[in-house]
Design a protein around this motif. Sequence first.
Motif, PDB file in Angstrom:
ATOM      1  N   VAL A 184      -5.936  -1.692  -0.677  1.00  0.00           N
ATOM      2  CA  VAL A 184      -5.058  -2.071   0.425  1.00  0.00           C
ATOM      3  C   VAL A 184      -5.647  -3.337   1.022  1.00  0.00           C
ATOM      4  O   VAL A 184      -6.831  -3.630   0.842  1.00  0.00           O
ATOM      5  CB  VAL A 184      -4.945  -0.955   1.489  1.00  0.00           C
ATOM      6  CG1 VAL A 184      -4.257   0.270   0.911  1.00  0.00           C
ATOM      7  CG2 VAL A 184      -6.291  -0.598   2.076  1.00  0.00           C
ATOM      8  N   GLY A 185      -4.822  -4.087   1.708  1.00  0.00           N
ATOM      9  CA  GLY A 185      -5.309  -5.306   2.340  1.00  0.00           C
ATOM     10  C   GLY A 185      -6.318  -4.955   3.425  1.00  0.00           C
ATOM     11  O   GLY A 185      -6.032  -4.143   4.295  1.00  0.00           O
ATOM     12  N   ASN A 186      -7.494  -5.540   3.326  1.00  0.00           N
ATOM     13  CA  ASN A 186      -8.530  -5.320   4.327  1.00  0.00           C
ATOM     14  C   ASN A 186      -9.491  -6.493   4.290  1.00  0.00           C
ATOM     15  O   ASN A 186      -9.366  -7.379   3.448  1.00  0.00           O
ATOM     16  CB  ASN A 186      -9.260  -3.985   4.090  1.00  0.00           C
ATOM     17  CG  ASN A 186      -9.958  -3.928   2.747  1.00  0.00           C
ATOM     18  OD1 ASN A 186     -10.408  -4.926   2.198  1.00  0.00           O
ATOM     19  ND2 ASN A 186     -10.067  -2.729   2.206  1.00  0.00           N
TER      20      ASN A 186
ATOM     21  N   TRP B 221      -9.068 -12.736  -2.481  1.00  0.00           N
ATOM     22  CA  TRP B 221      -8.023 -13.723  -2.204  1.00  0.00           C
ATOM     23  C   TRP B 221      -8.562 -15.141  -2.315  1.00  0.00           C
ATOM     24  O   TRP B 221      -7.848 -16.047  -2.740  1.00  0.00           O
ATOM     25  CB  TRP B 221      -7.459 -13.535  -0.804  1.00  0.00           C
ATOM     26  CG  TRP B 221      -6.563 -12.359  -0.600  1.00  0.00           C
ATOM     27  CD1 TRP B 221      -6.426 -11.260  -1.409  1.00  0.00           C
ATOM     28  CD2 TRP B 221      -5.687 -12.158   0.494  1.00  0.00           C
ATOM     29  NE1 TRP B 221      -5.529 -10.393  -0.870  1.00  0.00           N
ATOM     30  CE2 TRP B 221      -5.052 -10.919   0.298  1.00  0.00           C
ATOM     31  CE3 TRP B 221      -5.386 -12.896   1.629  1.00  0.00           C
ATOM     32  CZ2 TRP B 221      -4.117 -10.408   1.194  1.00  0.00           C
ATOM     33  CZ3 TRP B 221      -4.468 -12.380   2.516  1.00  0.00           C
ATOM     34  CH2 TRP B 221      -3.834 -11.149   2.304  1.00  0.00           C
TER      35      TRP B 221
ATOM     36  N   THR C  90      -3.372  -6.374  -4.104  1.00  0.00           N
ATOM     37  CA  THR C  90      -3.565  -5.758  -2.797  1.00  0.00           C
ATOM     38  C   THR C  90      -2.211  -5.283  -2.283  1.00  0.00           C
ATOM     39  O   THR C  90      -1.199  -5.971  -2.437  1.00  0.00           O
ATOM     40  CB  THR C  90      -4.203  -6.705  -1.765  1.00  0.00           C
ATOM     41  OG1 THR C  90      -3.403  -7.866  -1.605  1.00  0.00           O
ATOM     42  CG2 THR C  90      -5.597  -7.098  -2.181  1.00  0.00           C
TER      43      THR C  90
ATOM     44  N   GLN D 131      -0.024  -4.299   0.833  1.00  0.00           N
ATOM     45  CA  GLN D 131      -0.086  -4.741   2.221  1.00  0.00           C
ATOM     46  C   GLN D 131       0.708  -3.921   3.230  1.00  0.00           C
ATOM     47  O   GLN D 131       0.467  -4.057   4.418  1.00  0.00           O
ATOM     48  CB  GLN D 131       0.396  -6.194   2.307  1.00  0.00           C
ATOM     49  CG  GLN D 131      -0.497  -7.179   1.627  1.00  0.00           C
ATOM     50  CD  GLN D 131      -1.913  -7.154   2.149  1.00  0.00           C
ATOM     51  OE1 GLN D 131      -2.837  -6.883   1.412  1.00  0.00           O
ATOM     52  NE2 GLN D 131      -2.113  -7.404   3.413  1.00  0.00           N
TER      53      GLN D 131
ATOM     54  N   TRP E 280       2.214 -10.659  10.232  1.00  0.00           N
ATOM     55  CA  TRP E 280       2.219 -11.593   9.098  1.00  0.00           C
ATOM     56  C   TRP E 280       3.111 -12.798   9.391  1.00  0.00           C
ATOM     57  O   TRP E 280       2.771 -13.927   9.060  1.00  0.00           O
ATOM     58  CB  TRP E 280       2.656 -10.891   7.818  1.00  0.00           C
ATOM     59  CG  TRP E 280       1.588 -10.015   7.242  1.00  0.00           C
ATOM     60  CD1 TRP E 280       1.571  -8.648   7.211  1.00  0.00           C
ATOM     61  CD2 TRP E 280       0.366 -10.429   6.628  1.00  0.00           C
ATOM     62  NE1 TRP E 280       0.408  -8.207   6.624  1.00  0.00           N
ATOM     63  CE2 TRP E 280      -0.341  -9.277   6.251  1.00  0.00           C
ATOM     64  CE3 TRP E 280      -0.191 -11.679   6.367  1.00  0.00           C
ATOM     65  CZ2 TRP E 280      -1.570  -9.333   5.625  1.00  0.00           C
ATOM     66  CZ3 TRP E 280      -1.424 -11.734   5.744  1.00  0.00           C
ATOM     67  CH2 TRP E 280      -2.101 -10.575   5.376  1.00  0.00           C
TER      68      TRP E 280
ATOM     69  N   ILE F  61      -0.353 -10.302  -4.198  1.00  0.00           N
ATOM     70  CA  ILE F  61      -0.200  -9.476  -3.008  1.00  0.00           C
ATOM     71  C   ILE F  61       1.079  -8.675  -3.228  1.00  0.00           C
ATOM     72  O   ILE F  61       2.147  -9.257  -3.466  1.00  0.00           O
ATOM     73  CB  ILE F  61      -0.088 -10.337  -1.738  1.00  0.00           C
ATOM     74  CG1 ILE F  61      -1.378 -11.142  -1.540  1.00  0.00           C
ATOM     75  CG2 ILE F  61       0.224  -9.461  -0.530  1.00  0.00           C
ATOM     76  CD1 ILE F  61      -1.277 -12.223  -0.482  1.00  0.00           C
TER      77      ILE F  61
ATOM     78  N   TRP G 285       3.783  -6.477  -1.588  1.00  0.00           N
ATOM     79  CA  TRP G 285       4.308  -6.202  -0.248  1.00  0.00           C
ATOM     80  C   TRP G 285       4.990  -4.846  -0.258  1.00  0.00           C
ATOM     81  O   TRP G 285       6.198  -4.729  -0.095  1.00  0.00           O
ATOM     82  CB  TRP G 285       5.242  -7.320   0.188  1.00  0.00           C
ATOM     83  CG  TRP G 285       4.495  -8.590   0.390  1.00  0.00           C
ATOM     84  CD1 TRP G 285       4.372  -9.622  -0.499  1.00  0.00           C
ATOM     85  CD2 TRP G 285       3.714  -8.942   1.519  1.00  0.00           C
ATOM     86  NE1 TRP G 285       3.570 -10.593   0.026  1.00  0.00           N
ATOM     87  CE2 TRP G 285       3.143 -10.203   1.270  1.00  0.00           C
ATOM     88  CE3 TRP G 285       3.428  -8.319   2.731  1.00  0.00           C
ATOM     89  CZ2 TRP G 285       2.319 -10.851   2.186  1.00  0.00           C
ATOM     90  CZ3 TRP G 285       2.609  -8.955   3.642  1.00  0.00           C
ATOM     91  CH2 TRP G 285       2.072 -10.210   3.361  1.00  0.00           C
TER      92      TRP G 285
END
Length: 131
Positions: free
Chosen positions: A50-52, A59, A67, A69, A87, A107, A109
């Motif tokens: 997950v995005g962290n 990135w 990832t 998000q 975002w 990424i 979404w």
Amino acid sequence: NSDQQAWKKVKEYLESKGEEVIIIPECEHQPMALEYRMAIYSNAKMNLAVGNGPMVLCWLSEAPYLTFQLPHREGREEEYDALVEQWKRLGFPVGSQLSFRTERQEIIWGPDDFETVIKHYERHMVESKAA
């Protein structure tokens, strides 16, 4: 913030396909050296998360990554809408990709449920074999 049950299924699925899976737990109380973490990311066949904060290392490098998000919206509307707005305020609206990413970086979404993770992982693995 991740779906732990989904990631357990992802791990089991990938291992059943012969993949070696390394899980790096959250390290807030015992931080991992940045160089060591980056070495793991850089040498991975694919990094899934997950995005962290730590994933920003991927990135900003050539390490392969997917990832995830955004959570499912149903039942989490307030959190979901806040993330979408955040975002947008950052100038990186939902659906955006980093302009400098490689073909092995994306990424996603969407949520980190089993089906979404495996669908994107398999697509990337097929594309990377074709390249």
